[in-house]
Write a protein that holds these residues in place. Structure first.
Motif, mmCIF file in Angstrom:
data_model
loop_
_atom_site.group_PDB
_atom_site.id
_atom_site.type_symbol
_atom_site.label_atom_id
_atom_site.label_comp_id
_atom_site.label_asym_id
_atom_site.label_seq_id
_atom_site.Cartn_x
_atom_site.Cartn_y
_atom_site.Cartn_z
ATOM 1 N N SER A 1 0.847 -1.186 0.000
ATOM 2 C CA SER A 1 0.000 0.000 0.000
ATOM 3 C C SER A 1 0.888 1.244 0.000
ATOM 4 O O SER A 1 2.028 1.210 0.455
ATOM 5 C CB SER A 1 -0.935 0.014 1.210
ATOM 6 N N SER A 2 0.356 2.325 -0.545
ATOM 7 C CA SER A 2 1.079 3.586 -0.590
ATOM 8 C C SER A 2 1.317 4.086 0.837
ATOM 9 O O SER A 2 0.492 3.873 1.724
ATOM 10 C CB SER A 2 0.256 4.609 -1.379
ATOM 11 N N ALA A 3 2.442 4.766 1.057
ATOM 12 C CA ALA A 3 2.774 5.242 2.406
ATOM 13 C C ALA A 3 3.505 6.574 2.323
ATOM 14 O O ALA A 3 4.081 6.916 1.290
ATOM 15 C CB ALA A 3 3.637 4.219 3.134
ATOM 16 N N GLU A 4 3.479 7.293 3.425
ATOM 17 C CA GLU A 4 4.256 8.523 3.570
ATOM 18 C C GLU A 4 5.051 8.444 4.861
ATOM 19 O O GLU A 4 4.542 7.976 5.873
ATOM 20 C CB GLU A 4 3.330 9.740 3.630
ATOM 21 N N LEU A 5 6.299 8.864 4.789
ATOM 22 C CA LEU A 5 7.156 8.938 5.974
ATOM 23 C C LEU A 5 7.792 10.320 6.016
ATOM 24 O O LEU A 5 8.062 10.914 4.975
ATOM 25 C CB LEU A 5 8.274 7.884 5.908
ATOM 26 N N PRO A 6 8.098 10.797 7.228
ATOM 27 C CA PRO A 6 8.827 12.070 7.306
ATOM 28 C C PRO A 6 10.255 11.887 6.794
ATOM 29 O O PRO A 6 10.818 10.790 6.865
ATOM 30 C CB PRO A 6 8.821 12.388 8.806
#
Length: 155
Positions: free
Chosen positions: A49-54
Protein backbone atom coordinates in the motif's frame (compact mmCIF):
# COMPACT_ATOMS: atom_id res chain seq x y z
CA UNK A 1 7.96 13.36 -3.12
CA UNK A 2 9.52 9.87 -3.34
CA UNK A 3 7.27 6.86 -3.94
CA UNK A 4 7.11 4.95 -0.65
CA UNK A 5 5.12 1.85 0.21
CA UNK A 6 4.16 -0.22 3.21
CA UNK A 7 4.90 -3.89 2.54
CA UNK A 8 3.11 -6.34 4.85
CA UNK A 9 3.38 -10.10 5.25
CA UNK A 10 3.94 -12.74 7.89
CA UNK A 11 2.54 -10.48 10.62
CA UNK A 12 5.24 -7.85 10.04
CA UNK A 13 5.47 -4.66 8.01
CA UNK A 14 8.30 -2.64 6.42
CA UNK A 15 8.36 0.69 4.67
CA UNK A 16 10.15 0.52 1.33
CA UNK A 17 10.86 2.51 -1.79
CA UNK A 18 11.33 1.58 -5.43
CA UNK A 19 14.82 1.11 -6.85
CA UNK A 20 13.60 0.31 -10.36
CA UNK A 21 10.44 -0.71 -12.21
CA UNK A 22 11.66 -3.91 -13.88
CA UNK A 23 9.61 -6.69 -12.24
CA UNK A 24 6.97 -8.50 -14.30
CA UNK A 25 3.49 -6.95 -14.10
CA UNK A 26 1.61 -7.99 -10.96
CA UNK A 27 4.76 -8.92 -9.05
CA UNK A 28 7.32 -7.23 -6.84
CA UNK A 29 10.98 -8.17 -6.46
CA UNK A 30 11.95 -7.77 -2.80
CA UNK A 31 15.54 -7.85 -1.47
CA UNK A 32 16.44 -10.76 0.79
CA UNK A 33 16.95 -8.53 3.86
CA UNK A 34 13.38 -7.26 3.57
CA UNK A 35 12.03 -10.79 3.05
CA UNK A 36 13.82 -11.89 6.23
CA UNK A 37 12.47 -8.90 8.18
CA UNK A 38 8.94 -9.84 7.08
CA UNK A 39 9.45 -13.56 7.73
CA UNK A 40 8.44 -14.16 4.10
CA UNK A 41 9.56 -16.75 1.56
CA UNK A 42 9.69 -16.77 -2.25
CA UNK A 43 6.19 -16.87 -3.70
CA UNK A 44 4.45 -15.62 -0.51
CA UNK A 45 1.59 -13.17 -0.94
CA UNK A 46 2.48 -9.72 0.39
CA UNK A 47 0.26 -6.68 0.74
CA UNK A 48 1.51 -3.42 -0.75
CA UNK A 49 0.00 0.00 0.00
CA UNK A 50 1.08 3.59 -0.59
CA UNK A 51 2.77 5.24 2.41
CA UNK A 52 4.26 8.52 3.57
CA UNK A 53 7.16 8.94 5.97
CA UNK A 54 8.83 12.07 7.31
CA UNK A 55 12.21 12.89 5.82
CA UNK A 56 15.00 11.85 8.17
CA UNK A 57 17.05 14.60 9.78
CA UNK A 58 19.31 12.50 12.05
CA UNK A 59 20.48 8.90 12.30
CA UNK A 60 22.76 7.28 14.89
CA UNK A 61 24.34 4.05 13.73
CA UNK A 62 26.28 1.46 15.71
CA UNK A 63 28.86 -0.68 13.89
CA UNK A 64 29.04 -4.36 14.80
CA UNK A 65 32.79 -4.13 15.43
CA UNK A 66 35.71 -1.71 15.29
CA UNK A 67 36.73 -2.82 11.77
CA UNK A 68 34.29 -0.17 10.57
CA UNK A 69 36.78 2.64 11.22
CA UNK A 70 39.69 0.78 9.60
CA UNK A 71 37.64 -0.11 6.51
CA UNK A 72 36.00 3.29 6.00
CA UNK A 73 38.93 5.40 7.11
CA UNK A 74 38.32 9.12 7.43
CA UNK A 75 35.31 9.00 5.06
CA UNK A 76 32.85 6.92 7.11
CA UNK A 77 29.98 9.35 6.52
CA UNK A 78 30.68 9.53 2.77
CA UNK A 79 30.79 5.73 2.53
CA UNK A 80 27.49 5.54 4.40
CA UNK A 81 25.84 8.18 2.19
CA UNK A 82 26.93 6.43 -1.03
CA UNK A 83 25.65 3.06 0.21
CA UNK A 84 22.34 4.40 1.52
CA UNK A 85 21.51 6.40 -1.60
CA UNK A 86 22.19 3.34 -3.78
CA UNK A 87 20.21 0.81 -1.75
CA UNK A 88 17.74 2.41 0.68
CA UNK A 89 14.72 4.67 0.50
CA UNK A 90 13.85 4.31 4.19
CA UNK A 91 15.47 3.60 7.55
CA UNK A 92 13.75 2.10 10.58
CA UNK A 93 14.90 1.92 14.19
CA UNK A 94 16.58 -1.47 14.69
CA UNK A 95 17.49 -1.94 11.01
CA UNK A 96 20.70 -3.71 10.13
CA UNK A 97 22.48 -1.90 7.30
CA UNK A 98 25.27 -3.55 5.29
CA UNK A 99 27.90 -1.14 3.98
CA UNK A 100 30.09 -2.26 1.11
CA UNK A 101 33.60 -0.86 1.44
CA UNK A 102 35.63 -2.21 -1.43
CA UNK A 103 36.24 -5.90 -0.74
CA UNK A 104 34.65 -5.96 2.71
CA UNK A 105 31.20 -5.52 4.21
CA UNK A 106 30.47 -3.74 7.47
CA UNK A 107 27.25 -4.18 9.43
CA UNK A 108 25.71 -1.18 11.20
CA UNK A 109 22.60 -1.05 13.39
CA UNK A 110 20.19 1.90 13.43
CA UNK A 111 19.97 2.89 17.12
CA UNK A 112 18.37 6.35 16.85
CA UNK A 113 16.38 8.26 14.23
CA UNK A 114 14.77 11.69 14.07
CA UNK A 115 12.06 12.89 13.69
CA UNK A 116 10.42 9.42 13.85
CA UNK A 117 11.29 5.71 14.25
CA UNK A 118 10.85 5.25 10.48
CA UNK A 119 12.08 7.87 8.03
CA UNK A 120 12.60 8.50 4.34
CA UNK A 121 16.27 9.01 3.41
CA UNK A 122 15.72 10.15 -0.19
CA UNK A 123 16.40 13.81 -1.01
CA UNK A 124 17.19 14.77 2.57
CA UNK A 125 20.11 16.18 4.52
CA UNK A 126 20.61 13.35 7.00
CA UNK A 127 22.98 14.17 9.87
CA UNK A 128 24.78 10.98 10.93
CA UNK A 129 26.50 10.04 14.16
CA UNK A 130 28.17 6.78 15.16
CA UNK A 131 27.90 4.95 18.50
CA UNK A 132 30.67 2.74 19.93
CA UNK A 133 30.75 -0.67 18.23
CA UNK A 134 28.57 -3.46 19.63
CA UNK A 135 31.59 -5.68 20.34
CA UNK A 136 33.54 -2.82 21.97
CA UNK A 137 30.48 -2.03 24.13
CA UNK A 138 30.21 -5.70 25.20
CA UNK A 139 33.95 -5.87 26.01
CA UNK A 140 33.66 -2.71 28.14
CA UNK A 141 30.64 -4.15 29.97
CA UNK A 142 32.50 -7.43 30.66
CA UNK A 143 35.55 -5.52 31.94
CA UNK A 144 33.35 -3.42 34.26
CA UNK A 145 31.64 -6.56 35.61
CA UNK A 146 35.02 -8.22 36.19
CA UNK A 147 36.30 -5.13 38.02
CA UNK A 148 33.15 -5.01 40.19
CA UNK A 149 33.50 -8.71 41.01
CA UNK A 150 37.19 -8.27 41.91
CA UNK A 151 36.34 -5.28 44.13
CA UNK A 152 33.57 -7.27 45.89
CA UNK A 153 35.96 -10.20 46.50
CA UNK A 154 38.60 -7.84 47.90
CA UNK A 155 36.23 -6.53 50.60
Amino acid sequence: PPMLFKLEGGGAARHVGVLEFSAPEGSVVVPLWIMRALGASDGDQLQLSSAELPRGTFAKLQPLDDNFVALCGHDAKGTLERNLSASRATLSLGDSVMLHTGAAQVELFVVELRPADEVCVIETELEVDFAASVINEEEQKAAAEAAAKAAAEAE
